[in-house]
Design an enzyme around this catalytic site. Structure first.
Site, PDB file in Angstrom:
ATOM      1  N   HIS A 261      -9.446   1.115  -1.062  1.00 16.73           N
ATOM      2  CA  HIS A 261      -9.387   1.758   0.245  1.00 16.73           C
ATOM      3  C   HIS A 261     -10.796   1.688   0.847  1.00 16.73           C
ATOM      4  CE1 HIS A 261      -5.619   3.361  -1.182  1.00 16.73           C
ATOM      5  NE2 HIS A 261      -5.455   4.177  -0.153  1.00 16.73           N
TER       6      HIS A 261
ATOM      7  N   ASP B  25       1.912   4.044   2.806  1.00 16.59           N
ATOM      8  CA  ASP B  25       0.869   4.888   2.218  1.00 16.59           C
ATOM      9  C   ASP B  25       1.450   6.052   1.395  1.00 16.59           C
ATOM     10  OD1 ASP B  25      -1.781   5.404   1.646  1.00 16.59           O
ATOM     11  OD2 ASP B  25      -2.272   6.301   3.574  1.00 16.59           O
ATOM     12  N   ASP B  26       1.795   7.150   2.068  1.00 21.39           N
ATOM     13  CA  ASP B  26       2.353   8.340   1.405  1.00 21.39           C
ATOM     14  C   ASP B  26       3.559   8.823   2.218  1.00 21.39           C
ATOM     15  OD1 ASP B  26       0.083   8.910  -0.631  1.00 21.39           O
ATOM     16  OD2 ASP B  26      -0.951   8.663   1.276  1.00 21.39           O
TER      17      ASP B  26
ATOM     18  N   HIS C  56       0.864  -1.198   0.000  1.00 20.16           N
ATOM     19  CA  HIS C  56       0.000   0.000   0.000  1.00 20.16           C
ATOM     20  C   HIS C  56       0.889   1.233   0.000  1.00 20.16           C
ATOM     21  CE1 HIS C  56      -3.646   2.230   2.024  1.00 20.16           C
ATOM     22  NE2 HIS C  56      -3.017   2.994   1.132  1.00 20.16           N
TER      23      HIS C  56
ATOM     24  N   HIS D  98       1.312   4.869  -2.401  1.00 22.10           N
ATOM     25  CA  HIS D  98       0.941   5.733  -3.527  1.00 22.10           C
ATOM     26  C   HIS D  98       2.222   6.349  -4.064  1.00 22.10           C
ATOM     27  CE1 HIS D  98      -3.380   5.682  -2.324  1.00 22.10           C
ATOM     28  NE2 HIS D  98      -2.831   5.429  -1.150  1.00 22.10           N
TER      29      HIS D  98
ATOM     30  N   GLU E 164     -11.025   3.522   6.258  1.00 19.21           N
ATOM     31  CA  GLU E 164      -9.953   4.403   6.737  1.00 19.21           C
ATOM     32  C   GLU E 164     -10.640   5.497   7.556  1.00 19.21           C
ATOM     33  OE1 GLU E 164      -7.970   6.619   3.622  1.00 19.21           O
ATOM     34  OE2 GLU E 164      -6.311   7.240   4.914  1.00 19.21           O
TER      35      GLU E 164
HETATM   36  N1  ADE Z   1      -4.500   8.859  -1.748  1.00 18.07           N
HETATM   37  C1  ADE Z   1      -3.268   8.897  -1.265  1.00 18.07           C
HETATM   38  N2  ADE Z   1      -3.254   8.500   0.017  1.00 18.07           N
HETATM   39  C2  ADE Z   1      -4.523   8.174   0.339  1.00 18.07           C
HETATM   40  C3  ADE Z   1      -5.152   7.685   1.498  1.00 18.07           C
HETATM   41  N3  ADE Z   1      -4.482   7.431   2.620  1.00 18.07           N
HETATM   42  N4  ADE Z   1      -6.481   7.498   1.466  1.00 18.07           N
HETATM   43  C4  ADE Z   1      -7.165   7.750   0.359  1.00 18.07           C
HETATM   44  N5  ADE Z   1      -6.633   8.204  -0.762  1.00 18.07           N
HETATM   45  C5  ADE Z   1      -5.311   8.419  -0.776  1.00 18.07           C
HETATM   46 ZN    ZN Z   2      -3.629   4.846   0.595  1.00 17.94          ZN
END
Ligand code: ADE
Ligand code: ZN
Length: 330
Positions: A194, A275-276, A14, A16, A197
Site C-alpha cells: 500500500h 479493499d474492505d 486488492h 483484505h 493512499e
Molecule cells: N487494511 C485494511 N484496509 C486498509 C487500507 N485501505 N489501507 C491500509 N491498510 C488497510
Molecule cells: Zn487495502
C-alpha cells in the site's frame, strides 16, 4: 452497464479478507466463540461505519477481527467472500490477510492460513475461482515483528505468492521494511505494498525502488508527481485502486472527484478493487457501479479496467488468455 459489469471476467487484486467480515458473520462468530462485542446488534454496528480517515477505520476493523478464532472461522470468512465473487463474475482473486492481527492475540499462524487456504482450494474446485494469496505486514508494528511473521510463514511458503504492506500509512514509510522485503524476495515471494493512499507520492517511489513491488496498492496520490506518473506509465506498473474505499476514507470527497478514469486515459494500468467491502459499502461490482454512476465511464474504459485486472494478476500468460479472450468478445 450493470449487465456488462457483471458479465466481464474480472480479477480482484486488492481485498483484505478481514475487511470482508460482514456484521452478520461477525455477530455469528462472536456468539460461537463467546465473545462480547461493543455493539448490541448489526444495525448499531453498521451505524459506526463512518470514517474521517484511514486510522478511524482501522481502529474499528482490528476490533472486529477479534471474533476470528478458529480454523473454521477463517474458512467461513474466506468462503463467504468467494461466494460473493461467484455472483459477480470475479474469476480470479488475490486476497491478502494480516497474520499479526491474529497472532498478536494468541491465534496460531497455522490456524489462520489453514482456514484461508482450505477455502481458497475449495474456491477453485467448487466455484472455478483461481487465487493467489498475499500475506501483509502491519506497517504500524516494528520491523522485528514483520521478520518474525515472515519466519512463521516459511513452512507455508507454497500457499503464499506475495508479501504486502498495509495499515497506518502516514509515519510508516516503505523504507522501514526494506530489509524484511529483501528477505522475502530472497525466499521467492513477490512483493506489493500500500502506498500513496493517504501517504505522499514519495512513499510510492520507495515501494518501487526499495521494496521492488510488482504492484502498488491504491497509489492514487501518484498524480501529484509527474515524473512518477511517467514511470508508472512506461513501466506498466499496476495500481490496485479502490473507489468506494477512497470515498469512505475521505481520500476523495466525492466519487465524481475520483481520478481513476483520468489515470486510465493517461495509460496508467489501473483497475477496480473493493479493499474492505464489508466496511465500505460494496463488493467489486458495486465499485464499478459507483464509478459508472458518478463519472462518465464508456464501455471501452470499463472493458479496459477489467482487462487490466486480469493482466496485472499473478496468473501465467496461458491462464490469462481465456479471460482476456472473453473480455474482447463482450
Ligand atoms: N487494511 C485494511 N484496509 C486498509 C487500507 N485501505 N489501507 C491500509 N491498510 C488497510
Ligand atoms: Zn487495502
Amino acid at each position: 452497464m450493470q449487465a456488462l459489469i457483471l458479465a466481464l471476467p474480472k480479477a480482484e487484486l486488492h481485498l483484505h479478507l478481514e475487511g470482508s467480515l460482514e456484521p452478520e458473520l461477525m455477530f455469528e462468530l462472536a456468539q460461537r466463540n463467546n465473545i462480547k462485542l461493543a455493539y448490541s446488534n448489526v444495525a448499531q454496528l453498521r451505524r459506526a461505519y463512518q470514517f474521517n480517515n484511514l486510522q478511524e477505520f482501522l481502529d474499528i476493523y482490528y476490533q472486529g477481527a477479534a471474533v476470528l478464532q478458529t480454523e473454521q472461522d477463517f474458512y467461513d470468512l474466506t468462503w463467504a467472500y468467494l461466494l460473493r465473487c461467484k455472483e459477480e463474475g470475479v474469476v480470479h482473486v488475490e486476497p491478502c490477510f494480516d497474520p499479526q492481527t491474529h497472532t498478536d492475540r494468541g491465534v496460531a499462524f497455522s490456524t489462520v492460513i489453514g482456514g484461508v487456504s482450505r477455502a481458497l482450494a475449495d474456491g477453485l474446485q467448487k466455484l472455478a475461482i483461481s487465487s493467489a494469496l498475499i500475506m501483509s505486514f502491519l506497517r504500524h508494528l516494528p520491523e522485528q515483528s514483520a521478520f518474525l511473521t515472515l519466519e512463521q510463514a516459511l513452512p507455508y511458503k507454497e500457499l503464499i505468492t506475495a508479501v504486502g504492506l498495509d495499515s497506518s500509512e502516514l509515519g510508516h514509510p516503505p523504507e522501514k521494511f526494506q530489509r524484511v522485503f529483501e528477505k522475502a524476495l530472497e525466499h521467492g515471494f513477490l512483493t506489493v505494498a500500500h502506498a500513496g493512499e493517504e501517504g505522499p507520492a514519495e512513499y510510492i517511489w520507495q515501494a518501487l525502488e526499495l521494496l521492488q513491488v510488482s504492484r502498488i496498492d491504491h497509489g492514487v496520490r501518484a498524480v501529484e508527481d509527474e515524473k512518477l506518473m511517467q514511470l508508472l506509465i512506461s513501466e506498466k506498473m499496476p495500481l490496485t485502486v479502490c473507489p468506494l474505499s477512497n470515498t469512505k476514507l475521505q481520500v476523495f470527497s466525492h466519487m465524481s472527484e475520483h481520478n481513476i478514469l483520468a489515470m486510465l486515459d493517461r495509460g496508467v494500468k489501473v483497475m477496480v478493487n473493493s479493499d474492505d467491502p464489508a466496511y465500505f459499502g460494496g463488493y467489486l461490482a458495486a465499485n464499478y457501479l459507483a464509478l459508472a454512476e458518478h463519472l462518465p465511464m464508456s464501455k471501452v474504459q470499463l472493458k479496459q479496467l477489467a482487462q487490466n485486472s486480469i493482466e496485472a494478476s499473478f496468473l501465467s500468460t496461458a491462464q490469462k488468455q481465456p479471460h482476456l479472450a472473453k473480455i474482447s468478445q463482450l
